[in-house]
Design an enzyme around this catalytic site. Structure first.
Site, short mmCIF file in Angstrom:
data_model
loop_
_atom_site.label_atom_id
_atom_site.label_comp_id
_atom_site.label_asym_id
_atom_site.label_seq_id
_atom_site.Cartn_x
_atom_site.Cartn_y
_atom_site.Cartn_z
N LEU A 7 90.93 3.52 73.78
CA LEU A 7 91.46 4.68 73.80
C LEU A 7 91.89 4.93 72.20
O LEU A 7 91.09 4.58 71.39
CB LEU A 7 91.85 3.48 74.17
CG LEU A 7 92.46 3.52 75.31
CD1 LEU A 7 93.61 2.47 75.50
CD2 LEU A 7 92.17 3.75 77.41
N GLY A 8 92.16 6.54 72.66
CA GLY A 8 93.12 7.07 71.59
C GLY A 8 91.89 8.08 70.16
O GLY A 8 92.31 8.69 69.38
N GLU B 97 91.86 20.84 74.81
CA GLU B 97 91.67 20.15 73.88
C GLU B 97 90.16 19.98 73.54
O GLU B 97 89.76 20.37 72.22
CB GLU B 97 92.05 18.28 74.36
CG GLU B 97 93.32 17.67 74.19
CD GLU B 97 93.77 16.10 74.51
OE1 GLU B 97 92.36 16.16 74.17
OE2 GLU B 97 94.86 16.08 74.85
N PRO C 188 84.74 7.12 79.56
CA PRO C 188 85.68 6.89 80.40
C PRO C 188 86.90 7.40 80.56
O PRO C 188 87.58 6.96 79.32
CB PRO C 188 85.42 6.16 81.33
CG PRO C 188 84.63 4.78 80.17
CD PRO C 188 83.77 6.03 78.86
N GLU D 97 108.37 15.98 77.72
CA GLU D 97 109.32 17.55 77.45
C GLU D 97 109.68 17.58 75.90
O GLU D 97 109.21 18.07 75.00
CB GLU D 97 110.38 17.24 77.63
CG GLU D 97 110.51 17.83 79.66
CD GLU D 97 110.41 16.88 80.56
OE1 GLU D 97 110.25 16.89 81.61
OE2 GLU D 97 109.78 15.38 79.90
#
Length: 398
Positions: free
Chosen positions: A286-287, A315, A245, A50
């Site tokens: 990642l990222g 995205e 992946p 949130e």
């Protein structure tokens, strides 16, 4: 009366427990020890999700007013502190606890993100002349049915709300039916789309037309995607595939699938920055998804070819990608329905044939990407008016 009596008994028991070695979190939620400082706006969000979704609005309000953030989780509290904003665990809905919290903070506006309804908190805020608002408000059919059995509880709470922006039309209708006054309505905003909608579109680049991204794939999806790519590169030697992946730990297994098809390969985990011509970049890190979205004109949505419910289309839509998805989109069913209806996304069906059509007609693929961005912008909405309304509420009784 029953609620008041119950909360007084509960508070006495919890305070005794806190004095006898209760956790630091319990003492914080009882507002024992160091009180919070004064703030014009009390912002409450349940936890990390949130808070993250409302970050743009929180930042805008914090630029104008002193804020005090509360959350129900320590991870949420720590995230807000990482933004250099005052944050603590939310006070429990108990009379003495709330009196101590409100007496210390003295807010002019209490803003809740997404949706929590606490009877005592609502009443004490109203008695203190504190404006109440909600953003990204949600009310499921199930929750509405439950609250509908207690109209004398939910009705007054909703009636005290000065401004509310619902996350979707269904939530808005259910809140109105439970007692939310029409005068409180602000334009609907899907908070989770504000950050993607704020991203700049990548510059127009013909090089993206020949790059396919398979985004956040799961086991069982990589093979069919690689087969389609192998078939297409025979007639399009300039074609490139970025295969990202969902879980980079699957990198070695996917590398084996690529090698078995005798496809040229580079691995991001080994430092490669691009796919070789006619080959595959295994994005086993990642990222870095925004980097890959900006490179590709076509995006296959992972988790939708195999039964994983599909991953977010927003995205890649923010980057103007043409979207291709399988049949398994339950996690974002409404989103894909809208994107399909506006010509921004397309069911894969025959994956090789679908990709071939868009590769042969790059203008069509670009039009799909532009449509995806328009759908995103329309659904996200413009938070400017909402921020101005909240700013006015926080300033009106100063």
């Amino acid at each position: 009366m029953i609620y008041d009596a119950t909360t007084r008994i509960a508070e006495a028991a919890l305070r005794m427990r806190a004095r006898m070695g209760g956790s630091a979190a319990l003492r914080e939620r009882l507002v024992c020890g160091t009180p919070p400082g004064p703030a014009a706006i009390w912002i409450h969000a349940a936890s990390v999700g949130e808070l993250t979704s409302a970050r743009r609005i929180i930042r805008a309000l914090a630029d104008r007013h002193r804020v005090q953030i509360t959350t129900n989780s320590e991870t949420g509290r720590d995230l807000a502190r990482g933004w250099d904003l005052p944050a603590r665990l939310a006070p429990l809905d108990l009379p003495g606890t709330l009196a101590r919290f409100l007496g210390a903070v003295r807010p002019r506006l209490a803003l809740t993100v997404e949706g929590e309804f606490w009877p005592l908190r609502s009443r004490l805020l109203a008695q203190g002349g504190v404006a109440q608002a909600m953003i990204g408000a949600r009310m499921s059919e199930r929750s509405a049915g439950t609250w509908g059995r207690f109209p004398r509880v939910i009705g007054p709470m909703l009636g005290r709300i000065d401004a509310l922006s619902a996350q979707d039309q269904g939530s808005e209708a259910r809140l109105l039916s439970l007692g939310l006054p029409h005068r409180a309505l602000m334009p609907r905003l899907d908070l989770k789309l504000l950050d993607p909608a704020a991203l700049p579109l990548p510059p127009s680049d013909a090089g993206r037309d020949a790059v396919i991204l398979a985004a956040s794939t799961h086991e069982g999806e990589d093979g069919p995607i690689l087969d389609a790519f192998a078939a297409l590169r025979g007639v399009r030697p300039d074609l490139r595939l970025i295969l990202a992946p969902r879980h980079p730990g699957r990198g070695p297994a996917i590398a084996g699938l690529i090698a078995a098809r005798d496809l040229p390969m580079a691995r991001r985990g080994e430092g490669a920055a691009d796919a070789p011509p006619g080959g595959v970049l295994l994005a086993d890190t990642l990222g870095e998804m925004p980097r890959w979205y900006a490179r590709a004109g076509l995006c296959i949505i992972g988790g939708s070819l195999a039964d994983h419910g599909g991953h977010t289309p927003w995205e890649p839509a923010a980057h103007g990608c043409a979207l291709i998805h399988g049949p398994h989109v339950a996690n974002f069913l409404d989103a894909f329905d809208s994107l399909d209806a506006h010509g921004a996304a397309r069911p894969a069906g025959d994956l090789t044939g679908t990709l071939a059509r868009l590769l042969d007609h790059p203008a069509e693929a670009r039009a799909m990407g532009a449509a995806a961005r328009r759908v995103l912008d329309d659904r996200a909405g413009d938070p400017g008016g909402l921020i101005a309304r909240l700013d006015g509420l926080a300033s009106a009784t100063a």
